[in-house]
Design a protein around this motif. Structure first.
Motif, mmCIF file in Angstrom:
data_model
loop_
_atom_site.group_PDB
_atom_site.id
_atom_site.type_symbol
_atom_site.label_atom_id
_atom_site.label_comp_id
_atom_site.label_asym_id
_atom_site.label_seq_id
_atom_site.Cartn_x
_atom_site.Cartn_y
_atom_site.Cartn_z
ATOM 1 N N MET A 1 0.834 -1.187 0.000
ATOM 2 C CA MET A 1 0.000 0.000 0.000
ATOM 3 C C MET A 1 0.876 1.247 0.000
ATOM 4 O O MET A 1 2.020 1.206 0.423
ATOM 5 N N LYS A 2 0.268 2.328 -0.445
ATOM 6 C CA LYS A 2 0.967 3.609 -0.502
ATOM 7 C C LYS A 2 0.171 4.613 0.331
ATOM 8 O O LYS A 2 -1.020 4.825 0.099
ATOM 9 N N PHE A 3 0.844 5.220 1.321
ATOM 10 C CA PHE A 3 0.215 6.151 2.248
ATOM 11 C C PHE A 3 0.787 7.558 2.057
ATOM 12 O O PHE A 3 1.991 7.717 1.879
ATOM 13 N N LEU A 4 -0.085 8.539 2.119
ATOM 14 C CA LEU A 4 0.320 9.942 2.026
ATOM 15 C C LEU A 4 -0.202 10.689 3.232
ATOM 16 O O LEU A 4 -1.386 10.615 3.555
ATOM 17 N N PHE A 5 0.698 11.395 3.918
ATOM 18 C CA PHE A 5 0.308 12.308 4.996
ATOM 19 C C PHE A 5 0.496 13.717 4.455
ATOM 20 O O PHE A 5 1.543 14.031 3.887
ATOM 21 N N ILE A 6 -0.491 14.565 4.665
ATOM 22 C CA ILE A 6 -0.368 15.980 4.341
ATOM 23 C C ILE A 6 -0.329 16.718 5.669
ATOM 24 O O ILE A 6 -1.286 16.652 6.450
ATOM 25 N N VAL A 7 0.770 17.394 5.933
ATOM 26 C CA VAL A 7 0.963 18.049 7.229
ATOM 27 C C VAL A 7 1.044 19.557 7.024
ATOM 28 O O VAL A 7 1.962 20.051 6.370
ATOM 29 N N SER A 8 0.068 20.266 7.588
ATOM 30 C CA SER A 8 0.086 21.728 7.502
ATOM 31 C C SER A 8 0.229 22.376 8.887
ATOM 32 O O SER A 8 0.278 23.589 8.998
ATOM 33 N N VAL A 32 5.468 5.193 2.543
ATOM 34 C CA VAL A 32 4.902 6.356 3.234
ATOM 35 C C VAL A 32 5.549 7.619 2.669
ATOM 36 O O VAL A 32 6.764 7.713 2.571
ATOM 37 N N ILE A 33 4.703 8.569 2.309
ATOM 38 C CA ILE A 33 5.143 9.875 1.811
ATOM 39 C C ILE A 33 4.530 10.923 2.727
ATOM 40 O O ILE A 33 3.346 10.838 3.063
ATOM 41 N N ILE A 34 5.325 11.898 3.131
ATOM 42 C CA ILE A 34 4.788 13.019 3.904
ATOM 43 C C ILE A 34 5.034 14.293 3.117
ATOM 44 O O ILE A 34 6.159 14.577 2.699
ATOM 45 N N PHE A 35 3.956 15.053 2.920
ATOM 46 C CA PHE A 35 4.028 16.329 2.214
ATOM 47 C C PHE A 35 3.757 17.436 3.226
ATOM 48 O O PHE A 35 2.702 17.466 3.856
ATOM 49 N N ILE A 89 0.317 13.121 -6.766
ATOM 50 C CA ILE A 89 0.683 12.063 -5.821
ATOM 51 C C ILE A 89 -0.566 11.497 -5.139
ATOM 52 O O ILE A 89 -0.666 10.289 -4.916
ATOM 53 N N MET A 90 -1.511 12.363 -4.828
ATOM 54 C CA MET A 90 -2.733 11.914 -4.153
ATOM 55 C C MET A 90 -3.446 10.839 -4.965
ATOM 56 O O MET A 90 -4.006 9.892 -4.394
ATOM 57 N N LEU A 91 -3.427 10.960 -6.272
ATOM 58 C CA LEU A 91 -4.104 9.987 -7.133
ATOM 59 C C LEU A 91 -3.424 8.618 -7.107
ATOM 60 O O LEU A 91 -4.054 7.604 -7.375
ATOM 61 N N GLU A 92 -2.137 8.594 -6.776
ATOM 62 C CA GLU A 92 -1.366 7.350 -6.757
ATOM 63 C C GLU A 92 -1.444 6.608 -5.427
ATOM 64 O O GLU A 92 -1.019 5.461 -5.324
ATOM 65 N N CYS A 93 -1.961 7.276 -4.388
ATOM 66 C CA CYS A 93 -1.937 6.718 -3.035
ATOM 67 C C CYS A 93 -3.233 5.999 -2.685
ATOM 68 O O CYS A 93 -4.305 6.370 -3.136
ATOM 69 N N ASP A 94 -3.088 4.974 -1.856
ATOM 70 C CA ASP A 94 -4.248 4.216 -1.395
ATOM 71 C C ASP A 94 -4.961 4.928 -0.245
ATOM 72 O O ASP A 94 -6.182 4.858 -0.132
ATOM 73 N N LYS A 95 -4.197 5.569 0.628
ATOM 74 C CA LYS A 95 -4.763 6.280 1.778
ATOM 75 C C LYS A 95 -4.088 7.639 1.904
ATOM 76 O O LYS A 95 -2.885 7.770 1.753
ATOM 77 N N VAL A 96 -4.911 8.660 2.214
ATOM 78 C CA VAL A 96 -4.398 10.017 2.429
ATOM 79 C C VAL A 96 -4.903 10.497 3.782
ATOM 80 O O VAL A 96 -6.098 10.447 4.063
ATOM 81 N N LEU A 97 -3.970 10.945 4.624
ATOM 82 C CA LEU A 97 -4.313 11.475 5.931
ATOM 83 C C LEU A 97 -3.839 12.918 6.005
ATOM 84 O O LEU A 97 -2.741 13.235 5.538
ATOM 85 N N SER A 98 -4.642 13.782 6.611
ATOM 86 C CA SER A 98 -4.292 15.194 6.700
ATOM 87 C C SER A 98 -4.183 15.613 8.162
ATOM 88 O O SER A 98 -5.054 15.285 8.978
ATOM 89 N N PHE A 99 -3.111 16.330 8.466
ATOM 90 C CA PHE A 99 -2.888 16.863 9.811
ATOM 91 C C PHE A 99 -2.777 18.375 9.696
ATOM 92 O O PHE A 99 -1.864 18.878 9.057
ATOM 93 N N ASN A 100 -3.726 19.092 10.316
ATOM 94 C CA ASN A 100 -3.660 20.553 10.266
ATOM 95 C C ASN A 100 -4.090 21.199 11.541
ATOM 96 O O ASN A 100 -4.555 20.668 12.439
#
Length: 100
Positions: A1-8, A32-35, A89-100
């Protein structure tokens, strides 16, 4: 799986520990990718964020957000990126989590 975290959120918020703990577990299950964007761009100058790199996490940041905050030299293990790249990148990921 591919996970993306978006941290603002900034690195001094309660999210730092949550993001680190989640990353530790999720790298066992896949990529895991963190943006980092907005105030999250401040992560790029915090030495303790090298822990993410040691875990094998890919670290990207919004160059525009960093510029707005006067960050001239992010740590070398961060990749300069953009919100346009984030949308791809969001389109390529299985799960996207956002931290803001």
């Amino acid at each position: 799986m591919k996970f993306l975290f978006i941290v603002s959120s900034n690195p001094f918020s309660k999210d730092y520990t949550s993001v680190l703990k989640l990353a530790r577990e999720l790298v066992k299950k896949g990529e895991v990718i963190i943006f980092f964007t907005g105030n999250g761009a401040y992560y790029t100058i915090r030495p303790e964020t090298e822990e993410f790199k040691r875990l094998g996490v890919r670290l990207l940041y919004c160059a525009h957000s960093a510029h707005q905050r006067g960050i001239k030299e992010p740590l070398p293990f961060f990749e300069s990126s953009s919100t346009y790249n984030l949308s791809k990148i969001m389109l390529e990921c299985d799960k996207v989590l956002s931290f803001n």
